[in-house]
Design a protein around this motif. Structure first.
Motif, mmCIF file in Angstrom:
data_model
loop_
_atom_site.group_PDB
_atom_site.id
_atom_site.type_symbol
_atom_site.label_atom_id
_atom_site.label_comp_id
_atom_site.label_asym_id
_atom_site.label_seq_id
_atom_site.Cartn_x
_atom_site.Cartn_y
_atom_site.Cartn_z
ATOM 1 N N ASN A 71 0.763 -1.196 -0.188
ATOM 2 C CA ASN A 71 -0.073 -0.083 0.077
ATOM 3 C C ASN A 71 1.044 1.135 0.033
ATOM 4 O O ASN A 71 1.321 1.636 0.894
ATOM 5 N N PRO A 72 1.015 2.035 -1.281
ATOM 6 C CA PRO A 72 1.972 3.030 -1.358
ATOM 7 C C PRO A 72 1.499 4.448 -0.174
ATOM 8 O O PRO A 72 0.230 4.588 0.039
ATOM 9 N N LEU A 73 2.499 4.960 -0.159
ATOM 10 C CA LEU A 73 2.227 6.381 0.758
ATOM 11 C C LEU A 73 2.130 7.441 0.059
ATOM 12 O O LEU A 73 2.874 7.864 -1.299
ATOM 13 N N GLY A 119 10.236 1.688 -1.319
ATOM 14 C CA GLY A 119 9.387 1.504 0.000
ATOM 15 C C GLY A 119 8.273 2.541 -0.153
ATOM 16 O O GLY A 119 7.210 2.172 0.489
ATOM 17 N N THR A 120 8.670 3.922 -0.499
ATOM 18 C CA THR A 120 7.515 4.762 -0.569
ATOM 19 C C THR A 120 6.213 4.447 -1.388
ATOM 20 O O THR A 120 5.288 4.763 -1.214
ATOM 21 N N SER A 121 6.870 4.281 -2.710
ATOM 22 C CA SER A 121 5.881 3.989 -3.710
ATOM 23 C C SER A 121 5.148 2.518 -3.700
ATOM 24 O O SER A 121 4.415 1.974 -4.675
ATOM 25 N N ALA A 122 5.766 1.580 -2.804
ATOM 26 C CA ALA A 122 5.261 0.133 -2.829
ATOM 27 C C ALA A 122 5.698 -0.295 -3.965
ATOM 28 O O ALA A 122 4.875 -1.063 -4.596
ATOM 29 N N LYS A 237 -7.949 1.122 -8.192
ATOM 30 C CA LYS A 237 -6.463 1.472 -8.707
ATOM 31 C C LYS A 237 -5.764 2.014 -7.420
ATOM 32 O O LYS A 237 -4.383 2.183 -7.681
ATOM 33 N N ALA A 238 -6.216 2.549 -6.540
ATOM 34 C CA ALA A 238 -5.484 2.952 -5.474
ATOM 35 C C ALA A 238 -5.572 1.570 -4.374
ATOM 36 O O ALA A 238 -6.426 1.265 -3.849
#
Ligand code: TXA
Ligand code: MG
Length: 357
Positions: A71-73, A119-122, A237-238
């Motif tokens: 789950n991206p941040l 890691g931030t954008s998964a 899509k999220a």
């Protein structure tokens, strides 16, 4: 135990928006730069921040929240000139949306530059970027001098916190610092718009409504998958929108229909639960709250004022947990304007458990 995850009480400071304590801002900015975690207010919900460019720091966010790794941040910036270092090929429509709605409760999905770690954008090639309007959030970002990755400051799955007390409840002892400010003005997370597709598509409804967006581009639309019960072939899509979310401990049931019939149905359901010896919570409105009996009734506000309903929604769900109800019954709202975001969160907290009358 993981290095950098603390076990003692987390330091809490409450800031005054009209007289920001610069020392506190500098202290938390240093913590962010050093790879620590800080909860802070934003106008949507409270966020849990770490240096978005530091993959080790970002890892700690996932651990503190118990957040699924895929789950991206969202990356938060304070000023327009920070954008260029983070994203590329920004389409004109995205620029127009930024000019219209930033700073504010809107996140744009754009093509990320390599400086943003996986890691931030998964692992995605895209990143969600937002410029909050909350003055404390912006001052912290500015002082840190780095973009801040910030999911909502709750344990994964729970309703997002809209005040400092709820951050403390979820994150005390798990992060380095908690900054309090005002209660979040919007109360629901930012509107997410995918700008990698043409026309842009809303992946999560929020304070910037579809009606507002269509004044900029009338072709903008809402991803169908988010307003319906998740189907295997229709994935939102999220990535975060597929998880059970915004969920208090008690199950939530939505009663949808004409108001008089809704009241009658809720009262009927209450009596059934009372017969089973259960405690029932009702999320009502100012117009209906006096018509309910034998339940713990909390009004979200007037139906004429959806802003207040949205602002109170998560806090009210969490209040019912405090009151240890066994089930929560809620009225529904029309899916227009901010009502789309309200119903999106209600549907998810109820796992799409809707009784139509
Ligand atoms: O209002 C907000 O956006 C708050 C405050 C703190 O700024 N933050 C927030 O973050 O709600 P979080 O992590 O709770 O929700 C982020 C959502 C998730 O559903 C995630 O899947 C989605 O944004 N998201 C993030 N990056 C994405 C990307 N590259 N593509 C699609 N969805 C993305
Ligand atoms: Mg969240």
């Amino acid at each position: 135990m993981l290095k950098g995850v603390c076990t003692m009480d987390t330091r809490v400071d409450i800031l005054d928006n009209n007289n920001l304590d610069k020392d506190v801002i500098l202290r938390v900015a240093n913590i962010i730069r050093d790879g620590g975690l800080v909860a802070f207010p934003t106008e949507t919900v409270y966020g849990l921040g770490a240096n978005a460019l530091d993959s080790e720091a970002v890892k700690k966010i996932f651990i503190a929240k118990g957040r699924p790794q895929d789950n991206p941040l969202i990356v938060h910036i304070a000023d327009f000139n920070e954008l260029e270092a983070l994203v590329e090929n920004v389409p004109d429509i995205a620029k127009k949306l930024m000019e219209s709605f930033w700073p504010g409760p809107m996140t744009l999905i754009l093509e990320k530059k390599p400086i943003i770690p996986d890691g931030t954008s998964a692992g995605l090639k895209t990143i969600g970027i937002r410029m909050p309007s909350d003055i404390i959030a912006r001052e912290i970002i500015r002082a840190a001098g780095v973009p801040i990755a910030g999911p909502s400051a709750n344990i994964s799955g729970k309703p997002s916190p809209t005040d400092v007390e709820r951050c403390i409840e979820d994150l005390n002892g798990k992060i380095d610092y908690i900054i309090g400010g005002e209660t979040s003005a919007v109360g629901l997370e930012s509107t997410i718009i995918d700008c990698m597709v043409d026309p842009p598509c809303v992946l999560r409804p929020g304070g910037i409504t579809l009606e507002m967006l269509r004044k900029i581009d009338e072709k903008i639309y809402i991803d169908k998958a988010i307003m319906e019960k998740p189907k295997d072939n229709l994935k939102p899509k999220a990535p975060g929108m597929k998880y059970r979310h915004y969920a208090p401990k008690a199950p939530v049931k939505i009663v949808n229909g004409e108001l008089k019939k809704t009241i009658a149905k809720i009262n009927e359901i209450v009596q059934n639960y009372i017969g089973e010896g259960k405690r029932v919570g009702i999320m009502a409105t100012d117009e209906t709250k006096d018509f309910y009996e034998d339940a713990i009734v909390i009004s979200l506000g007037s139906r004429e004022d959806l802003k207040t309903i949205g602002k109170n929604l998560f806090e009210t769900l969490r209040c019912f947990d405090d009151k240890e109800v066994d089930v929560i019954l809620t009225e529904a709202f029309d899916e227009v304007g901010f009502g789309v975001a309200i119903m999106n969160r209600l549907n998810k907290s109820a796992g799409f458990n809707i009784i139509n009358v």
